[in-house]
Structure formats: C-alpha cells, structure tokens
Design a protein around this motif. Structure first.
Motif, mmCIF file in Angstrom:
data_model
loop_
_atom_site.group_PDB
_atom_site.id
_atom_site.type_symbol
_atom_site.label_atom_id
_atom_site.label_comp_id
_atom_site.label_asym_id
_atom_site.label_seq_id
_atom_site.Cartn_x
_atom_site.Cartn_y
_atom_site.Cartn_z
ATOM 1 N N MET A 158 0.833 -1.196 0.000
ATOM 2 C CA MET A 158 0.000 0.000 0.000
ATOM 3 C C MET A 158 0.871 1.250 0.000
ATOM 4 N N PRO A 159 0.536 2.220 -0.833
ATOM 5 C CA PRO A 159 1.309 3.459 -0.849
ATOM 6 C C PRO A 159 0.958 4.330 0.351
ATOM 7 N N ASP A 160 1.810 5.303 0.621
ATOM 8 C CA ASP A 160 1.476 6.321 1.604
ATOM 9 C C ASP A 160 0.478 7.290 0.986
ATOM 10 N N GLY A 161 -0.299 7.920 1.840
ATOM 11 C CA GLY A 161 -1.248 8.889 1.333
ATOM 12 C C GLY A 161 -2.433 9.035 2.259
ATOM 13 N N GLU A 162 -3.381 9.847 1.833
ATOM 14 C CA GLU A 162 -4.582 10.090 2.621
ATOM 15 C C GLU A 162 -5.394 8.807 2.740
ATOM 16 N N PRO A 163 -5.752 8.400 3.949
ATOM 17 C CA PRO A 163 -6.577 7.198 4.093
ATOM 18 C C PRO A 163 -7.880 7.333 3.329
ATOM 19 N N TRP A 174 -6.157 7.070 -0.933
ATOM 20 C CA TRP A 174 -6.392 7.933 -2.085
ATOM 21 C C TRP A 174 -5.062 8.211 -2.777
ATOM 22 N N LEU A 175 -4.957 7.826 -4.037
ATOM 23 C CA LEU A 175 -3.801 8.222 -4.830
ATOM 24 C C LEU A 175 -3.921 9.678 -5.238
ATOM 25 N N SER A 176 -5.150 10.120 -5.442
ATOM 26 C CA SER A 176 -5.445 11.517 -5.733
ATOM 27 C C SER A 176 -6.888 11.769 -5.343
ATOM 28 N N VAL A 184 -8.290 5.697 -6.183
ATOM 29 C CA VAL A 184 -8.114 5.009 -4.915
ATOM 30 C C VAL A 184 -7.530 3.616 -5.165
ATOM 31 N N VAL A 185 -6.698 3.135 -4.239
ATOM 32 C CA VAL A 185 -6.121 1.794 -4.340
ATOM 33 C C VAL A 185 -6.456 1.044 -3.066
ATOM 34 N N TRP A 186 -6.723 -0.268 -3.198
ATOM 35 C CA TRP A 186 -7.028 -1.095 -2.029
ATOM 36 C C TRP A 186 -6.665 -2.544 -2.332
#
Length: 363
Positions: A158-163, A174-176, A184-186
C-alpha cells in the motif's frame, strides 16, 4: 496488456483532428500504431493520472461481489502469480457513458477504461478500474515506467497517502482526490490490489460498488489459429468505439514481458482485427498500399528488422493485420511466410455487428 506500437486505443492519443470535426476511431486505431514503445505497452495512462474534472467526498464503500480465482503459474521472477489473459475477471455494473471503451487483459490482471474524445480528437480517460493478480502490485508492470524491467512487480504494498474509505473490510488509500479527479487503491485479496479512478470521488464510489467479479472468456469478433505452443497468449484488448466501430487484438510471446532481453523493442506476435472495409490505404502514411491479391483480398507483406508484417484488406469488412515483430518470434511462428499464412486463417464471426455472436477467438 500491451501496446506494441500502441494497442488498439493508444493511437487516439496522437490522432490528428478529423475534417470536418468528427472522430474516426478506425483511423486512429490504424494510424498511430507503428512506433513500438515496450514500456508504454498498454492503452491509456496510469490510474493515478486519470484526472479529468472535479473531485468530492465519499463514504464507506461496499466490497466487490463474487470471487476471482487466481491461476498460479509457479514462480516467474518476483511476480509469483498470474491471471489468464483469455479470461475476464470482472465487469462493471455501472460506468460513465463514453464513446470509447477498452478492456485489456494480461497475466497481470484486467483493466477497463472508459474514454472521452476531446474537441482536438485526443482522448481522455474518464474512468478506469484495474484489478491485478497476486504479487503484481497495483499497477501493471508492463505500463509502469518507473519500475524494473521484464515484468517485475511495480508499486507493491500500500502506498502512503490520505486514508481512503473501507472497501470490503480493507483500508484504502487515495492516490489523488482533488478538483482534478480522484483515484483510490485497495487490496481486494491478500497480496492483490485494485485501483479505481474517475473525475470525482463520487464516481469512484459508483465504480467500486459496481464491480462484479466473473470468470468468463474474452470474446472477439473473429476466430484465429493458435500459434505454436512456445508463443503463449500474453494479452488481449477489445475496443468499442462510436456506432459499430470496434477492434480486437491478441498478443503472443515466449516471454512474459513481451520484450527483447536487454533491448527497447517488443518481442511478440500480434493479431489485430479492425472493423474497416477499406480496400487500399486511403492515403494513409501508416498503412502500406496493397501490392498483391491474396484469396481475393488486397494485401501487403513487409519485412523489417528481421520480422514480418502482413495486411489483408476488406476481409468480410475487416482489416486484418498479423505481425511477428522480431526474428525470434518469426522463427517460433514458423519462419518466412508464416505471418501471411496465419493472417489467411483469421475469420470474422458470422454476424460481427451482434456482440452476442462473438466467440473466444482461439476456440
């Protein structure tokens, strides 16, 4: 998921505006495909860059329904798992209405893109869902330009970023998520990731809630011969455009990454079948003029860089192209003349304009 000189849809990126203002998907498919880019091998752009309009907020999302079997193929580098390119693994119960839809499959997963056409005749990805195999990361290695070569996983974990919202009991990121769009990625399964992207977060929510996992064959408007066993099916792409415009492609290779070792060019055999009844190149500088007649069809055969390409025009209303892109693939296909022999055996289905009549192309 490849685009060796840009799979069926990528030429939209470079197509010149039509005159009078209109969009000719067939022309775009044909006229932009010759410059091979090994790592820009799939249509469209990365999911994180699918940013077209305004953003918004979203709540907890329901999980996708069904179950997707992952066919383990044994260790292959660091990837470890693969999906079957001949099989669709999901459909969307909801998607935005766009004039172009492209569905691509590979051993790394499936990606569905809904594409808008701008006034400049260039395309914009309005919505995208990608679901990838275990170990393949959350972007297809073949199209991620900042990952190692030769099919190694890209962006694993999982990338870093806004949950993001909870999806199927799993956290997302959220990727963006801005005025320019949302993605979004999950993890949809242990070690396997999915990405959804659209103009707004609300559209992303609808995409995710509309995912329906399936296990059904890819269907195409033609049937074709299987190449020799060393050339494995690595990718499929089926593109629908405005009206009755459509095209499909199959890519085969003895290598999972479809690349010549240590080189920047593709190593593959490709079948392309496009709904196009032309009987000549109509002035295109991308398609050669016919130089012979084969089975009653205008034809052209070309040899370049040790490979072989063959075009058959107006095969029951289709343009058929078969290419062995390199000497190794041509040798595996059967040597000189094998490309034309293969093209002559590709047959459109009886009623190609009725999608219900489409068949698994290698059946």
């Amino acid at each position: 998921m490849t685009e060796p000189s840009e799979t069926l849809l990528a030429p939209l990126r470079d197509a010149e505006p039509a005159t009078p203002p209109a969009y000719d998907l067939d022309r775009a498919i044909r006229d932009g495909r010759r410059n091979i880019s090994r790592r820009n091998l799939l249509v469209g752009s990365a999911a994180a860059a699918v940013l077209v309009a305004a953003g918004g907020a979203v709540g907890t999302l329901r999980p996708p329904t069904g179950s997707m079997p992952v066919a383990w193929m044994g260790p292959r580098g660091a990837a470890g798992a693969a999906t079957d390119p001949a099989t669709l693994t999901f459909r969307l119960a909801w998607s935005p209405a766009t004039p172009v839809v492209d569905v691509s499959t590979s051993e790394y997963g499936q990606r569905t893109q809904h594409i808008e056409i701008g006034s400049d005749s260039h395309y914009r990805v309005a919505a995208e869902v990608g679901m990838y195999a275990r170990g393949a990361g959350w972007r297809d290695p073949l199209i991620t330009t900042d990952t190692p070569l030769y099919g190694q996983p890209g962006r694993t974990g999982m990338p870093d970023g806004e949950p993001g919202p909870t999806i199927g009991g799993q956290r997302s990121v959220w990727l963006s998520k801005s005025a320019s769009g949302a993605s979004v990625v999950w993890p949809w399964s242990p070690g396997a990731y999915a990405v959804a992207a659209a103009r707004t977060a609300e559209m992303v929510e609808r995409l995710v809630n509309g995912i329906r996992l399936v296990n059904e064959p890819v269907r195409a408007p033609f049937t074709a011969p299987r190449p020799p066993v060393a050339l494995k099916l690595r990718e499929t792409s089926v593109t629908h455009g405005p009206g009755e415009t459509y095209a499909a492609s199959l890519a085969f290779s003895d290598r999972a990454d479809l690349a010549e070792p240590g080189k920047s060019w593709a190593r593959m055999v490709r079948y392309d079948v496009i709904r196009d009844a032309r009987r000549d190149n109509a002035g295109s500088d991308k398609i050669p003029a016919p130089t012979s007649i084969v089975d009653g069809h205008p034809a052209h055969v070309a040899f370049a860089n040790g490979g072989e390409l063959a075009w058959l025009f107006d095969v029951d209303g289709f343009l058929v192209e078969v290419g062995a892109w390199d000497p190794a693939s041509l040798r595996l296909l059967g040597g000189a003349g094998a490309v034309l022999r293969t093209a002559r055996r590709i047959r459109p289905v009886a009623s190609p304009d009725k999608q219900s009549s489409w068949l698994p192309p290698l059946s």
